[in-house]
Design a protein around this motif. Structure first.
Motif, mmCIF file in Angstrom:
data_model
loop_
_atom_site.group_PDB
_atom_site.id
_atom_site.type_symbol
_atom_site.label_atom_id
_atom_site.label_comp_id
_atom_site.label_asym_id
_atom_site.label_seq_id
_atom_site.Cartn_x
_atom_site.Cartn_y
_atom_site.Cartn_z
ATOM 1 N N LYS A 1 0.815 -1.208 0.000
ATOM 2 C CA LYS A 1 0.000 0.000 0.000
ATOM 3 C C LYS A 1 0.856 1.269 0.000
ATOM 4 O O LYS A 1 0.538 2.242 -0.681
ATOM 5 N N LEU A 2 1.947 1.259 0.763
ATOM 6 C CA LEU A 2 2.767 2.456 0.940
ATOM 7 C C LEU A 2 4.000 2.514 0.048
ATOM 8 O O LEU A 2 4.749 3.488 0.096
ATOM 9 N N GLY A 3 4.238 1.473 -0.743
ATOM 10 C CA GLY A 3 5.419 1.473 -1.600
ATOM 11 C C GLY A 3 6.706 1.199 -0.844
ATOM 12 O O GLY A 3 7.769 1.672 -1.227
ATOM 13 N N ILE A 4 6.600 0.433 0.234
ATOM 14 C CA ILE A 4 7.759 0.049 1.040
ATOM 15 C C ILE A 4 8.012 -1.433 0.775
ATOM 16 O O ILE A 4 7.139 -2.264 1.010
ATOM 17 N N ALA A 5 9.199 -1.773 0.282
ATOM 18 C CA ALA A 5 9.480 -3.149 -0.135
ATOM 19 C C ALA A 5 10.508 -3.827 0.756
ATOM 20 O O ALA A 5 11.582 -3.273 1.007
ATOM 21 N N LEU A 6 10.175 -5.025 1.195
ATOM 22 C CA LEU A 6 11.137 -5.887 1.874
ATOM 23 C C LEU A 6 12.032 -6.465 0.787
ATOM 24 O O LEU A 6 11.550 -7.137 -0.131
ATOM 25 N N VAL A 7 13.329 -6.161 0.845
ATOM 26 C CA VAL A 7 14.239 -6.587 -0.213
ATOM 27 C C VAL A 7 15.214 -7.681 0.219
ATOM 28 O O VAL A 7 15.785 -8.359 -0.635
ATOM 29 N N GLU A 8 15.353 -7.848 1.531
ATOM 30 C CA GLU A 8 16.266 -8.895 1.991
ATOM 31 C C GLU A 8 15.932 -9.234 3.437
ATOM 32 O O GLU A 8 15.524 -8.366 4.200
ATOM 33 N N ALA A 9 16.083 -10.509 3.764
ATOM 34 C CA ALA A 9 15.827 -10.958 5.138
ATOM 35 C C ALA A 9 16.605 -12.230 5.415
ATOM 36 O O ALA A 9 16.752 -13.087 4.542
ATOM 37 N N ASP A 10 17.103 -12.314 6.612
ATOM 38 C CA ASP A 10 17.757 -13.517 7.111
ATOM 39 C C ASP A 10 17.511 -13.537 8.615
ATOM 40 O O ASP A 10 16.903 -12.605 9.158
ATOM 41 N N HIS A 11 17.979 -14.539 9.295
ATOM 42 C CA HIS A 11 17.730 -14.631 10.732
ATOM 43 C C HIS A 11 18.226 -13.365 11.436
ATOM 44 O O HIS A 11 19.408 -13.021 11.374
ATOM 45 N N GLY A 12 17.292 -12.629 12.050
ATOM 46 C CA GLY A 12 17.643 -11.441 12.810
ATOM 47 C C GLY A 12 17.948 -10.213 11.988
ATOM 48 O O GLY A 12 18.452 -9.220 12.515
ATOM 49 N N HIS A 13 17.627 -10.238 10.710
ATOM 50 C CA HIS A 13 17.990 -9.136 9.817
ATOM 51 C C HIS A 13 16.877 -8.906 8.800
ATOM 52 O O HIS A 13 16.322 -9.866 8.256
ATOM 53 N N ALA A 14 16.581 -7.633 8.526
ATOM 54 C CA ALA A 14 15.618 -7.286 7.487
ATOM 55 C C ALA A 14 16.031 -5.968 6.844
ATOM 56 O O ALA A 14 16.499 -5.060 7.526
ATOM 57 N N MET A 15 15.844 -5.875 5.533
ATOM 58 C CA MET A 15 16.162 -4.656 4.801
ATOM 59 C C MET A 15 14.945 -4.266 3.968
ATOM 60 O O MET A 15 14.414 -5.072 3.213
ATOM 61 N N PHE A 16 14.514 -3.015 4.145
ATOM 62 C CA PHE A 16 13.410 -2.449 3.378
ATOM 63 C C PHE A 16 13.919 -1.292 2.550
ATOM 64 O O PHE A 16 14.840 -0.587 2.959
ATOM 65 N N GLU A 17 13.284 -1.083 1.391
ATOM 66 C CA GLU A 17 13.581 0.063 0.543
ATOM 67 C C GLU A 17 12.282 0.770 0.191
ATOM 68 O O GLU A 17 11.220 0.145 0.098
ATOM 69 N N ALA A 18 12.387 2.059 -0.044
ATOM 70 C CA ALA A 18 11.253 2.859 -0.500
ATOM 71 C C ALA A 18 11.805 4.069 -1.234
ATOM 72 O O ALA A 18 12.949 4.475 -1.017
ATOM 73 N N LYS A 19 10.989 4.626 -2.101
ATOM 74 C CA LYS A 19 11.386 5.837 -2.815
ATOM 75 C C LYS A 19 10.302 6.880 -2.566
ATOM 76 O O LYS A 19 9.344 6.986 -3.323
ATOM 77 N N PRO A 20 10.445 7.652 -1.469
ATOM 78 C CA PRO A 20 9.415 8.642 -1.169
ATOM 79 C C PRO A 20 9.310 9.699 -2.268
ATOM 80 O O PRO A 20 10.302 10.030 -2.915
ATOM 81 N N ASP A 21 8.077 10.178 -2.456
ATOM 82 C CA ASP A 21 7.841 11.243 -3.423
ATOM 83 C C ASP A 21 6.996 12.325 -2.751
ATOM 84 O O ASP A 21 6.758 12.269 -1.540
#
Length: 150
Positions: free
Chosen positions: A26-46
């Motif tokens: 809905k918000l344009g926030i993407a989970l791009v990577e995850a492993d045990h105890g780690h998560a990376m999200f990306e977004a391009k605010p406008d």
């Protein structure tokens, strides 16, 4: 009856299917990577993410930080367990603007126990500048079988 998948298995299944957490879609926030105890999200605010002052709304930043902390914890959940955010503290260090580029929020699990988990996140703008940090306390709980099947 098969055992419920672990949190990491759930997240890997989501990513393998090319799907995203619903709020992220809905918000344009993407989970791009995850492993045990780690998560990376990306977004391009406008400009649609900005407040009247022309900077990206703090709620947008808090949401991506909460997501990073939450999924970092999610990856460490035992089968049949869930979590919810109890507390989120965000420190805004540098404003984001509509042309800040792709922002990256990295969540890290600090500790998980039987009832609580602790995580932190950092947010960088498209130039690699640190813009925000967050710390989160999350309640860990066993899910009832009927709530898992909904």
């Amino acid at each position: 009856m098969t055992e419920a998948p672990s949190g990491l298995e759930q997240v890997r299944t989501l990513l393998a299917a090319g799907r995203q957490p619903p709020l992220g879609e809905k918000l344009g926030i993407a989970l791009v990577e995850a492993d045990h105890g780690h998560a990376m999200f990306e977004a391009k605010p406008d400009s649609s993410d900005c407040n009247p002052m022309g900077t990206v709304h703090g709620g947008f930043v808090a949401t991506i930080m909460d997501s990073a902390c939450g999924i970092a914890v999610h990856t460490a959940l035992r089968p049949g367990f869930g979590y919810t955010t109890m507390e989120l503290k965000v420190s805004y260090l540098r404003p984001l603007i509509a042309n800040s580029g792709t922002v990256r929020a990295e969540g890290r699990l600090l500790s998980i126990g039987r009832r609580a988990a602790f995580a932190e996140a950092t947010l960088y703008n498209g130039k690699g500048q640190l813009c925000a940090t967050a710390s989160s306390t999350l309640l860990v709980f066993e899910q009832k079988a009927e709530s898992r099947s909904e």
